[in-house]
Motif scaffolding. Structure first.
Motif, PDB file in Angstrom:
ATOM      1  N   ASP A 197       0.846  -1.192   0.000  1.00 23.76           N
ATOM      2  CA  ASP A 197       0.000   0.000   0.000  1.00 23.76           C
ATOM      3  C   ASP A 197       0.885   1.247   0.000  1.00 23.76           C
ATOM      4  N   THR A 198       0.388   2.320  -0.576  1.00 28.31           N
ATOM      5  CA  THR A 198       1.128   3.586  -0.559  1.00 28.31           C
ATOM      6  C   THR A 198       0.863   4.294   0.760  1.00 28.31           C
ATOM      7  N   GLU A 199       1.907   4.425   1.571  1.00 27.12           N
ATOM      8  CA  GLU A 199       1.795   5.024   2.900  1.00 27.12           C
ATOM      9  C   GLU A 199       2.977   5.958   3.126  1.00 27.12           C
ATOM     10  N   PHE A 200       2.731   7.003   3.897  1.00 26.24           N
ATOM     11  CA  PHE A 200       3.804   7.911   4.287  1.00 26.24           C
ATOM     12  C   PHE A 200       3.522   8.420   5.698  1.00 26.24           C
ATOM     13  N   LEU A 260      11.075  10.217   8.868  1.00 26.01           N
ATOM     14  CA  LEU A 260      10.211  10.066   7.700  1.00 26.01           C
ATOM     15  C   LEU A 260      10.234   8.602   7.276  1.00 26.01           C
ATOM     16  N   SER A 261       9.089   8.019   7.058  1.00 29.26           N
ATOM     17  CA  SER A 261       9.027   6.622   6.646  1.00 29.26           C
ATOM     18  C   SER A 261       7.851   6.421   5.708  1.00 29.26           C
ATOM     19  N   GLY A 262       7.960   5.392   4.892  1.00 28.25           N
ATOM     20  CA  GLY A 262       6.868   5.127   3.972  1.00 28.25           C
ATOM     21  C   GLY A 262       7.118   3.891   3.130  1.00 28.25           C
ATOM     22  N   GLN A 263       6.144   3.560   2.316  1.00 27.17           N
ATOM     23  CA  GLN A 263       6.240   2.432   1.403  1.00 27.17           C
ATOM     24  C   GLN A 263       5.271   2.636   0.250  1.00 27.17           C
ATOM     25  N   THR A 264       5.533   1.930  -0.839  1.00 26.75           N
ATOM     26  CA  THR A 264       4.601   1.941  -1.960  1.00 26.75           C
ATOM     27  C   THR A 264       4.825   0.700  -2.806  1.00 26.75           C
ATOM     28  N   GLY A 310      10.181   0.152   0.530  1.00 26.62           N
ATOM     29  CA  GLY A 310       9.954   0.899   1.761  1.00 26.62           C
ATOM     30  C   GLY A 310      11.213   1.612   2.185  1.00 26.62           C
ATOM     31  N   PHE A 311      11.053   2.650   3.000  1.00 31.84           N
ATOM     32  CA  PHE A 311      12.221   3.422   3.435  1.00 31.84           C
ATOM     33  C   PHE A 311      11.942   4.077   4.775  1.00 31.84           C
ATOM     34  N   ALA A 312      13.011   4.510   5.422  1.00 33.25           N
ATOM     35  CA  ALA A 312      12.920   5.320   6.631  1.00 33.25           C
ATOM     36  C   ALA A 312      14.194   6.134   6.738  1.00 33.25           C
ATOM     37  N   VAL A 313      14.058   7.413   7.103  1.00 37.15           N
ATOM     38  CA  VAL A 313      15.187   8.312   7.338  1.00 37.15           C
ATOM     39  C   VAL A 313      14.937   9.007   8.664  1.00 37.15           C
ATOM     40  N   THR A 355      13.922  15.706  31.684  1.00 40.96           N
ATOM     41  CA  THR A 355      13.674  16.154  30.312  1.00 40.96           C
ATOM     42  C   THR A 355      12.188  16.104  30.023  1.00 40.96           C
ATOM     43  N   VAL A 356      11.757  17.005  29.137  1.00 41.00           N
ATOM     44  CA  VAL A 356      10.363  17.039  28.677  1.00 41.00           C
ATOM     45  C   VAL A 356      10.392  17.133  27.159  1.00 41.00           C
ATOM     46  N   ALA A 357       9.557  16.351  26.491  1.00 39.95           N
ATOM     47  CA  ALA A 357       9.537  16.341  25.030  1.00 39.95           C
ATOM     48  C   ALA A 357       8.102  16.311  24.518  1.00 39.95           C
ATOM     49  N   LEU A 358       7.870  17.071  23.448  1.00 38.11           N
ATOM     50  CA  LEU A 358       6.593  17.058  22.745  1.00 38.11           C
ATOM     51  C   LEU A 358       6.812  16.347  21.422  1.00 38.11           C
ATOM     52  N   THR A 359       6.119  15.217  21.224  1.00 36.72           N
ATOM     53  CA  THR A 359       6.280  14.434  20.006  1.00 36.72           C
ATOM     54  C   THR A 359       4.947  14.347  19.276  1.00 36.72           C
ATOM     55  N   GLY A 360       5.042  14.185  17.961  1.00 31.44           N
ATOM     56  CA  GLY A 360       3.828  14.066  17.168  1.00 31.44           C
ATOM     57  C   GLY A 360       4.087  13.262  15.915  1.00 31.44           C
ATOM     58  N   SER A 361       3.038  12.698  15.352  1.00 32.02           N
ATOM     59  CA  SER A 361       3.169  11.943  14.110  1.00 32.02           C
ATOM     60  C   SER A 361       1.891  12.093  13.296  1.00 32.02           C
ATOM     61  N   TYR A 362       2.074  11.960  11.956  1.00 31.55           N
ATOM     62  CA  TYR A 362       0.920  12.046  11.049  1.00 31.55           C
ATOM     63  C   TYR A 362       1.082  11.018   9.958  1.00 31.55           C
ATOM     64  N   ASN A 363       0.019  10.238   9.717  1.00 31.70           N
ATOM     65  CA  ASN A 363       0.009   9.225   8.671  1.00 31.70           C
ATOM     66  C   ASN A 363      -0.757   9.755   7.464  1.00 31.70           C
ATOM     67  N   PHE A 364      -0.089   9.868   6.324  1.00 32.49           N
ATOM     68  CA  PHE A 364      -0.736  10.350   5.104  1.00 32.49           C
ATOM     69  C   PHE A 364      -1.423   9.189   4.378  1.00 32.49           C
TER      70      PHE A 364
END
Length: 568
Positions: A8-11, A27-31, A40-43, A559-568
């Motif tokens: 599947d095409t994912e990012f 950054l990661s994804g596949q197609t 697939g890849f990840a950087v 330490t305090v960290a704010l993390t986020g992610s989004y799936n296209f």
């Protein structure tokens, strides 16, 4: 093993900002390329300023500067054949970590800095660790019950680093070093499954070279000791693991592995007048050492071969639908080798190398699901006996008035303990996880110079007797998604840094973490705020002590960290 690509095409994009200027992005994804091929890849980039600094130069200490990437191509030429080609690379340019001067300098007036993360080293902060690898995996399903797999892989690595045992602005005990390694592995695996039994068997081959060199620069004496060498290793192993259902409730596991290791080594150790050996003089400012050592302590080439069979047997019995008990015995070994730091002028036997260390482990356990599966309980007790234990012993030379170390088969020891893990759904929204561990270690025999010194040694290195972890998680419906509140506390009892008690031994540590995470209702994005070591506990994880120098290395502050992610 990384899960297979779906085609599947994912990012996906993930990122984080936090304390000490933390800046992470992944950054990661596949197609799918065709109906039978996918890529697939990840950087990833991980960046952070240091918790401390070099008070003389301002260079960061305990910082992070990492860049890594991975790419994989998967093919399904037929319904029964699957192939993956993968490559990865990581470059870690984080500064070399320098220790905290715990006691006043024995050769000057330097005292401890105000922060455990600070130092005043004269050595450069430059540090480089590069690793990369490629692999080819092929899986062929010969029949409904029989599968053949081949895994071919190659990896290499290079490291240039600096270690400062004194952490002050003089080269009283500096150690510049470099290491290189290359390895090739090939594994063929045959898997068979029957109605009441399963078999996994195979053959594994390893070929590798590890080499390196470092200087022990003793500026207080005006001399440098260079240690360098390489080890070539060739190993081949055959193994099998068979599982059989003796009855509907009783299962048997039989396994075994026979390994043959062959190693050849070239080892050199010599003393030079001046600062830095010729190998490292160009990398550092200062008076270079003369080209010829005034004393050659170790200079030899040797090889050896070892063979070892490691059996395994186990039973598990299903008492009822919710409870299973099990018992197992397994034997393992740590390969023999040659001590790259051995001093043949003091201990000539170092040229003969050391033999494998063996361990026999017995384990009893229970796995249960209670109260309509609201509680999952895992408990185990284990006991391990070590024989021909590889230990590092110290010997004093009257001729040179120096201490030298050597790895020899001089020890017997045992370790036993208990482990308990309980996961509970307290309510439909509140869950908990508790992990408890108790470990008792004991050296039964350590022969040094013909004398048993085991009474002078304490617990195993980095082996706290008690560990505990408690976690709570609460789920709330909010903002058309879910909000998860989490908190945890972890505990580690006293810990010994070296095999024998020293001033570096650390007391117990308790750490508190907490945070909140939002998951969107469409599963496309999430946002999380997490805090670690909230009480800003100061705790030591490692250290060095030699020639009167005592330096320590410490865990991360709050330490305090704010993390986020989004799936296209």
């Amino acid at each position: 093993m990384t899960k297979r690509l779906t085609g599947d095409t994912e990012f996906r994009i993930r990122g984080a900002i936090g304390s000490y200027n933390q800046r992470d992005i992944v950054l990661s994804g596949q197609t799918g390329l065709t109906d039978t091929a996918a890529i697939g890849f990840a950087v990833a980039s991980y960046q952070r300023d240091g918790y401390g600094e070099n008070l003389l130069t301002g260079a960061d200490n305990y910082n992070k500067d990492i860049l890594s990437g991975r790419v994989s191509l998967e093919l399904n030429p037929t319904d029964t054949l699957w192939i993956r080609v993968a490559a990865d690379s990581t470059k870690d340019d984080s500064n070399a970590r320098f220790g905290f001067l715990m006691e006043d300098a024995p050769t000057g007036s330097e005292t401890s800095p105000g922060s455990v993360y600070d130092h005043e080293s004269n050595m450069p902060s430059d540090n480089s660790v590069e690793t990369s690898g490629v692999s080819l995996t092929a899986e062929w399903q010969l029949s409904e019950n029989l599968t053949v797999k081949s895994i071919t892989a190659s990896r290499s690595g290079e490291t240039e680093t600096n270690i400062d045992f004194d952490s002050i602005s003089r080269p009283d005990f500096d150690v510049p070093a470099y290491y290189e390694d290359d390895q090739f592995t090939q594994e063929f695996q045959l898997s068979w499954s029957g109605e009441k039994s399963n078999l996994v068997s195979g053959i594994y081959y390893y070929e590798g070279t590890a080499k390196g060199s470092f200087d022990a620069v003793l500026g207080m004496y005006g001399i440098t000791q260079n240690v360098s060498g390489s080890v070539d290793t060739e190993s081949i192993a055959v193994y099998a693991n068979y599982e059989l259902a003796l009855t509907d409730a009783l299962n048997l596991t039989l396994g075994g592995r026979y390994t043959v290791d062959e190693k050849s080594a070239d080892v050199f150790k010599g003393n030079y007048l001046g600062l830095y050996s010729p190998e490292f003089a160009d990398r550092y400012d200062g008076e270079p050492a003369v080209a010829t050592p005034y004393a050659i302590l170790t200079d030899y080439s040797n090889s050896d071969e070892w063979g070892q069979f490691s059996p395994k047997v186990g039973f598990n019995y299903q008492l009822d639908e919710d409870t299973m008990v099990y018992a197992s015995y397994s034997s393992g070994f740590k390969s023999g080798g040659f001590d790259m730091r051995g001093d043949a002028s003091v201990m000539p036997e170092t040229e003969d190398g050391y033999d494998p260390e063996t361990a026999d482990t017995y384990e009893l356990g229970v796995k249960a699901e209670l109260f309509n599966n609201r509680i999952r309980l895992n408990a185990a007790a284990f006991h391990t006996n070590y024989d021909d234990m590889q230990v590092t012993v110290q010997t004093f030379s009257e001729a040179t008035q120096n201490f030298s170390s050597a790895v020899i088969n001089a020890g017997k020891s045992e370790i036993q303990g208990l482990e308990l893990e309980m996961m509970a759904s307290i309510t439909d929204r509140l869950t908990s996880n508790i992990v408890l561990g108790y470990t008792d270690t004991d050296y039964l025999e350590v022969i040094d110079g013909g004398v048993d010194v085991s009474d002078q040694w304490g617990a195993f290195q980095y082996s706290p007797a008690k560990t505990a972890l408690g976690q709570l998680s609460y789920n709330i419906d909010a903002f058309e998604g879910s909000l998860v509140l989490n908190g945890s506390v972890s505990y580690r009892s006293e810990m010994q840094i070296y095999a024998a008690p020293s001033q570096l031994d650390v007391g117990s540590v308790t750490l508190f973490d907490a945070g909140v995470t939002y998951f969107s209702g469409d599963d496309k994005w999430q946002l999380s705020l997490q805090g670690k070591n909230l009480t800003d506990e100061e705790y030591r994880n490692a250290g060095y002590t030699a020639f009167g120098w005592i330096t320590g290395y410490y865990g991360a502050p709050r330490t305090v960290a704010l993390t986020g992610s989004y799936n296209f």
